[in-house]
Design an enzyme around this catalytic site. Structure first.
Site, PDB file in Angstrom:
ATOM      1  CB  THR A 101     -15.274  20.069  10.105  1.00 48.21           C
ATOM      2  OG1 THR A 101     -14.181  20.239  11.035  1.00 48.21           O
ATOM      3  CG2 THR A 101     -15.755  18.632  10.161  1.00 48.21           C
ATOM      4  CD  GLU A 102     -11.888  24.705   7.051  1.00 38.74           C
ATOM      5  OE1 GLU A 102     -11.798  25.544   7.978  1.00 38.74           O
ATOM      6  OE2 GLU A 102     -10.906  24.167   6.519  1.00 38.74           O
ATOM      7  CB  VAL A 103     -16.114  25.433  13.130  1.00 40.76           C
ATOM      8  CG1 VAL A 103     -16.852  26.291  14.135  1.00 40.76           C
ATOM      9  CG2 VAL A 103     -16.621  24.006  13.189  1.00 40.76           C
TER      10      VAL A 103
ATOM     11  CE1 TYR B 282     -14.874  25.778   3.762  1.00 40.04           C
ATOM     12  CE2 TYR B 282     -15.619  27.443   5.333  1.00 40.04           C
ATOM     13  CZ  TYR B 282     -14.614  26.895   4.551  1.00 40.04           C
ATOM     14  OH  TYR B 282     -13.360  27.461   4.562  1.00 40.04           O
TER      15      TYR B 282
END
Length: 309
Positions: free
Chosen positions: A273-275, A205
């Site tokens: 970014t959020e992985v 997300y």
């Protein structure tokens, strides 16, 4: 860790002082090496990019250079983009994704946009696989002038002369299972607050700036990443990590007010970014590839839609 459990440092309900911070620090072990994993790749890239040392950390005799790579043919008439990774040292794909982008794709942007990439903002945290720095401070809540995190103030100083050119800043992060098992409990203990359990989303997300949202830009990045890995769904409250989902895979924070890294440039296009590396549906390489896809999509969108202010 249930809400009734206590973190094994400090006294419940009391914020940490110097003794507790020292006790926490003693628990942190070096689990990997910045000078073996990251530094050689930066040095190899210095053949193609200008290597910039923008500071040095000295933590109890352990010295870490703060390093960035920038376009050798930096052109003041072109827009510029900042890519940051490893603000939270344990978020591995941010560091590796930034380096992979430089090695494999950055050359295709030469002559179109100036690039400034800081692949590992928090090298002490990288080695300990930790969110915080040596002083038990989260750099990503302290990006403000005169703040207590040296990692943050050094990066601010590096970027300051270039802000007028900046049209894009993409800050590469991860949300991990250890956020819930270690880092949020540690935060609650450090600040003398009760720990409130939360949910870790399964998937990628983005975090937009609630003060200056760019929804079309965020969706362009999501669309590119979705070809690499899955996007996190909203929970049953319509939220991701306690924030309302405003579009597919996107939440919003007030970046500057919270002292977040993505707020330091004032660029028109910013995103975090959020992985999710702990997903059974994602491999480490897939996480790195997702970060690279996000960087490339962000650059492509910025080049199509922005001019420096």
């Amino acid at each position: 860790m249930p809400a009734s459990a206590f973190y094994p440092v400090g006294t419940p309900g009391q914020p940490w002082g110097p003794a507790e911070r020292a006790q926490w620090r003693a628990r942190q072990q070096r689990l990997r090496r910045f000078d073996e994993d990251v530094l050689p790749r930066i040095e190899a890239l210095a053949e193609r990019f200008e290597r910039v040392q923008y500071g040095v950390l000295d933590y109890a005799g352990e010295r870490y250079p703060l390093l960035a790579l920038r376009s050798r043919d930096w052109n003041p008439s072109l827009p510029a983009a900042l890519v940051t990774g490893g603000v939270h040292g344990y978020e591995t794909s941010g560091v590796m994704g930034a380096l992979q982008f430089l090695e494999q794709h950055a050359g295709s942007y030469a002559g179109r946009i100036n690039l400034l990439v800081a692949p590992c903002v928090n090298p002490w945290g990288y080695e300990r696989i930790n969110r915080w720095n040596f002083d038990a401070i989260d750099p990503n809540r302290n990006f403000r002038a005169g703040g207590p995190a040296l990692e943050s103030t050094a990066l601010i100083a590096l970027v300051a002369p270039l802000k007028a050119q900046m049209v894009l800043h993409i800050d590469l992060h991860e949300t991990t299972d250890s956020d819930e098992s270690e880092f949020r409990p540690a935060l609650a203990a450090r600040d003398g607050q009760p720990f409130q359990p939360g949910l870790i989303p399964d998937g990628f997300y983005l975090v937009d700036d609630s003060d200056h949202p760019q929804p079309a830009f965020q969706q362009a990045v999501i669309a590119a990443v979705e070809r690499v890995t899955h996007i996190a769904p909203a929970d049953d409250k319509g939220e991701i990590i306690g924030s309302a989902v405003v579009a597919h895979g996107v939440i919003e924070y007030p970046l500057v007010a919270l002292g977040l890294c993505a707020g330091i440039t004032g660029a028109r296009f910013t995103t975090t970014t959020e992985v999710y590396p702990d997903s059974p549906r994602a491999t480490p390489q897939q996480c790195n590839d997702a970060q690279v896809a996000a960087i490339r999509a962000a650059l492509d969108y910025a080049l199509q839609h922005a001019q420096p202010s």
